[in-house]
Structure formats: structure tokens, C-alpha cells
Design a protein around this motif. Structure first.
Motif, mmCIF file in Angstrom:
data_model
loop_
_atom_site.group_PDB
_atom_site.id
_atom_site.type_symbol
_atom_site.label_atom_id
_atom_site.label_comp_id
_atom_site.label_asym_id
_atom_site.label_seq_id
_atom_site.Cartn_x
_atom_site.Cartn_y
_atom_site.Cartn_z
ATOM 1 N N TYR A 1 -11.074 -4.867 27.874
ATOM 2 C CA TYR A 1 -11.217 -5.521 26.584
ATOM 3 C C TYR A 1 -9.942 -6.247 26.202
ATOM 4 C CZ TYR A 1 -15.212 -2.375 26.071
ATOM 5 O OH TYR A 1 -16.387 -1.690 26.265
ATOM 6 N N ASP B 1 -7.067 -7.113 23.613
ATOM 7 C CA ASP B 1 -6.407 -6.249 22.645
ATOM 8 C C ASP B 1 -6.986 -6.412 21.238
ATOM 9 O OD1 ASP B 1 -3.086 -6.569 24.136
ATOM 10 O OD2 ASP B 1 -4.741 -5.203 24.569
ATOM 11 N N SER B 2 -7.417 -7.607 20.907
ATOM 12 C CA SER B 2 -7.906 -7.888 19.571
ATOM 13 C C SER B 2 -9.222 -7.193 19.242
ATOM 14 C CB SER B 2 -8.065 -9.399 19.375
ATOM 15 O OG SER B 2 -8.974 -9.938 20.317
ATOM 16 N N LYS C 1 -10.251 -4.136 21.062
ATOM 17 C CA LYS C 1 -10.255 -2.757 21.531
ATOM 18 C C LYS C 1 -10.552 -1.799 20.387
ATOM 19 C CE LYS C 1 -7.139 -3.177 25.504
ATOM 20 N NZ LYS C 1 -5.813 -2.812 26.066
#
Length: 121
Positions: free
Chosen positions: A59, A61-62, A64
Motif C-alpha cells: 500500500y 503510505d497515504s 495504509k
């Protein structure tokens, strides 16, 4: 021929949820890695989530902890469950599917037409 179709987009309030679907059809021997991308207005295309044929996921980071990618190999469909949506998630979401049509290990990328996700404040 191979066709990829996304669905499930729409308008939702901040904090809400949506589930996107990506269905592949046509001449398919097997589906390898699949991924969801999004393209917000005025911004670069972003890889949101990916899943392998074995179910391994990754995924951005924004997203997750908020988004979950999954697949149903029987239906040749990949899903993106989006929770705790934010206005920043507003974009056209595209499905990318690596499809081996002939069982030769050659799996080109196929794209859907995209589905609009709009998150209001």
C-alpha cells in the motif's frame, strides 16, 4: 479480447467508505499481479495498492490502515475497500491487471476506464 471494468465509485462524505471492484473478462489463462492507481486532478498518477496472485499486498503510505486490496480469483475480480475516506482521496481510480492470455508466462498490463471517487468535506 480482454476487458477490464471498474465500478463502485461515487460521492461520499469524509469518514465514509466505498468498495471498488475491478472485473476482468475475455481471453484469460491466469491473472498475475494487480494494482489500483489513482489520478487526482492536477496531480501525478499514484500507485495506491497492489496484490500478487498469492495474495501478498502493498500500500501507499497515504492509505495504509485505511484501504484494503483483495482479489477473488474465481471471479477474476480485484477489490479495493476504502475506509475513513478523506477529501484528499478524491480522484479517478484505475485498475491495472497483468493477464497471461495464453499460459506462456507473458502478462501484459491491461487498464480499465476508471471510476470516479469524490469525498466531500
Amino acid at each position: 479480447q480482454v476487458q477490464v471494468v471498474e465500478s463502485g465509485g461515487g460521492l461520499v462524505q469524509s469518514g465514509g467508505s466505498l468498495r471498488l471492484s475491478c472485473a476482468a473478462s475475455g481471453s484469460i489463462f491466469s491473472i498475475n499481479a494487480t494494482a489500483w492507481y489513482r489520478w487526482p486532478p492536477g496531480k501525478q498518477r499514484e500507485l495506491v495498492a497492489a496484490i500478487t496472485s498469492g495474495g501478498r499486498t502493498a500500500y501507499a503510505d497515504s492509505v495504509k490502515g485505511r484501504f484494503i486490496i483483495s482479489r477473488d480469483n474465481t471471479k477474476n475480480t480485484v477489490y479495493l475497500q476504502m475506509n475513513s475516506l478523506k477529501p484528499e482521496d478524491t480522484a479517478v481510480y484505475y485498475c491495472n491487471v497483468d493477464i497471461d492470455q495464453y499460459g506462456l508466462g507473458h502478462s501484459p498490463h491491461y487498464w480499465g476506464q476508471g471510476t470516479q471517487v469524490t469525498v466531500s468535506s
